[in-house]
Design a protein around this motif. Sequence first.
Motif, PDB file in Angstrom:
ATOM      1  N   ILE A   1      -7.764   5.074   1.273  1.00  0.00           N
ATOM      2  CA  ILE A   1      -6.109   4.805   0.680  1.00  0.00           C
ATOM      3  C   ILE A   1      -5.316   6.092   1.369  1.00  0.00           C
TER       4      ILE A   1
ATOM      5  N   GLU B   1     -11.383  -5.570   0.913  1.00  0.00           N
ATOM      6  CA  GLU B   1     -10.392  -4.457   1.170  1.00  0.00           C
ATOM      7  C   GLU B   1      -9.838  -5.757   2.673  1.00  0.00           C
TER       8      GLU B   1
ATOM      9  N   GLU C   1       0.492   4.312   2.432  1.00  0.00           N
ATOM     10  CA  GLU C   1       0.105   3.051   2.017  1.00  0.00           C
ATOM     11  C   GLU C   1       0.169   2.541   0.690  1.00  0.00           C
TER      12      GLU C   1
ATOM     13  N   ILE D   1      -1.232   2.345  -6.318  1.00  0.00           N
ATOM     14  CA  ILE D   1      -1.414   1.875  -6.909  1.00  0.00           C
ATOM     15  C   ILE D   1      -1.733   1.181  -7.663  1.00  0.00           C
TER      16      ILE D   1
ATOM     17  N   VAL E   1      -1.298   0.262  -2.009  1.00  0.00           N
ATOM     18  CA  VAL E   1      -2.300  -1.029  -2.587  1.00  0.00           C
ATOM     19  C   VAL E   1      -2.415  -1.906  -3.898  1.00  0.00           C
TER      20      VAL E   1
END
Length: 229
Positions: free
Chosen positions: A28, A205, A32, A179, A34
């Motif tokens: 990661i 992913e 980003e 996350i 996620v």
Amino acid sequence: MIEVKNLTKSYLFEGKKNYVFKNLNFTISKGESVALLGRNGAGKSTLLQILGGIDQPDEGTIKSDRTISWPVGLVGGFQGSLTARENVTFVSKIYAGNNQSIIDKKVSLVEEFAEIGKYFDRPFKTYSSGMRSRVTFGLSMAFDFDVYLIDEVTSAGDERFRKKSREYLEIKHAKSDFIMVDHNLWGLKFHCNRALLLHEGNLLEFDSLDEGISYHKKLLEKKASHEIN
């Protein structure tokens, strides 16, 4: 960057080793956020706890040059016989050392956010689940991290508290990455730009969040159909 290599986690049940996940590999990058997808029991919370240092894997490594929070709203780290003030003070000392002015600031911030009045100085074990959510979420928001681990926290508490939580998350997201586990797909779409999907111990992913959510829904529908039959 967060780099995960060959991450494996298992538990013993009736003398047999059961794998939550095995040999997970993913990266990661900074910038980003996620979404972590998967059915109930897929290992999402376990993975977050390992990333946050709350749990340990059987094997594998996690390397990062970024500060990572504990799972936001985690109740397990609180000592039930201590008050919210004492718990927050203890955690603040770990992160702020003996700087009393910083400790006092953190405690005041959590007390103001929680809005539980006199209960802030009563044993944590006497709190309702809603009161616990207010305190634990407030503690997580009192500290700045590069990456926040968020596990269903936006669904906790009453609507006023959920709105307040979302507003705090928006402030944090302006300068930090997430996350995130959340069954509210709107919340994921608002904060995340790609997805990781845990399925039967493996990791898929997706560079597109929408694609990840679509595949996740198909797996859930397939499982539901199988259960009906």
